[in-house]
Design a protein around this motif. Structure first.
Motif, short mmCIF file in Angstrom:
data_model
loop_
_atom_site.label_atom_id
_atom_site.label_comp_id
_atom_site.label_asym_id
_atom_site.label_seq_id
_atom_site.Cartn_x
_atom_site.Cartn_y
_atom_site.Cartn_z
N ALA A 1 0.84 -1.19 0.00
CA ALA A 1 0.00 0.00 0.00
C ALA A 1 0.88 1.25 0.00
N GLY A 2 0.47 2.22 -0.82
CA GLY A 2 1.26 3.43 -0.98
C GLY A 2 2.25 3.38 -2.12
N SER B 1 3.61 2.13 -6.14
CA SER B 1 3.21 2.48 -7.51
C SER B 1 3.46 1.31 -8.45
N ARG C 1 -4.86 9.77 -8.39
CA ARG C 1 -3.86 8.74 -8.10
C ARG C 1 -3.40 8.02 -9.37
N ASN D 1 -0.41 5.37 -8.72
CA ASN D 1 0.33 5.81 -7.55
C ASN D 1 -0.56 5.71 -6.31
N SER D 2 0.07 5.78 -5.15
CA SER D 2 -0.65 5.73 -3.88
C SER D 2 -1.64 4.58 -3.85
N LYS E 1 -3.87 1.39 -3.02
CA LYS E 1 -4.58 0.96 -1.82
C LYS E 1 -4.97 -0.52 -1.97
N ASP F 1 -7.51 -1.43 -4.48
CA ASP F 1 -7.16 -1.42 -5.90
C ASP F 1 -6.82 -2.81 -6.42
#
Length: 130
Positions: free
Chosen positions: A14-15, A17, A68, A85-86, A88, A91
């Motif tokens: 998480a966080g 890319s 994101r 990006n970012s 979670k 996703d």
């Protein structure tokens, strides 16, 4: 129809890319609208992002990924991208690219639905760990 092959999926924290790619086998890639969809485990396939064919600058994003994710395309390389990006955990999904031939109408919100797309790739798995 267009032959589409996705790549770039994987396991990420998480966080983090990832950058997905969708390579197309077609003569005039620029004349196709392109999109990313995803299918989370046990859920329906959902829209992620779309980018218009040549002559139209429209791009669309699902609310859940706005700010994101970034969709782009390189017509010379016949490839579409999704920079994520970012990331979670929500996703996590199988990500598909899709294509539709240019029409006489503008690339409107209709192209954020599955209906108009008649070419699909096999998907690439994205898994986001918490």
């Amino acid at each position: 129809q267009v032959q589409l092959v996705e790549s770039g999926g994987g396991l990420v924290q998480a966080g983090g890319s990832l950058r997905l790619s969708c390579a197309a086998s077609v003569g005039t890639f620029s004349e196709y609208g392109m999109a990313w969809f995803r299918q989370p485990p046990g859920k329906e396939r959902e829209f992620v992002a779309a980018i218009a064919w040549s002559g139209d600058t429209a791009t669309y994003y699902a609310d859940s990924v706005k700010g994101r994710f970034t969709i782009s395309r390189d017509n010379a390389k016949k490839t579409m991208f999704l920079q994520m990006n970012s990331l979670k955990p929500e996703d996590t999904a199988l990500y598909f690219c899709a294509a539709v031939a240019k029409s006489f109408y503008s690339f409107g919100h209709y192209y954020t639905t599955r209906g108009p797309y008649d070419s699909w790739g096999q998907g690439t798995q994205v898994t986001v760990s918490s």
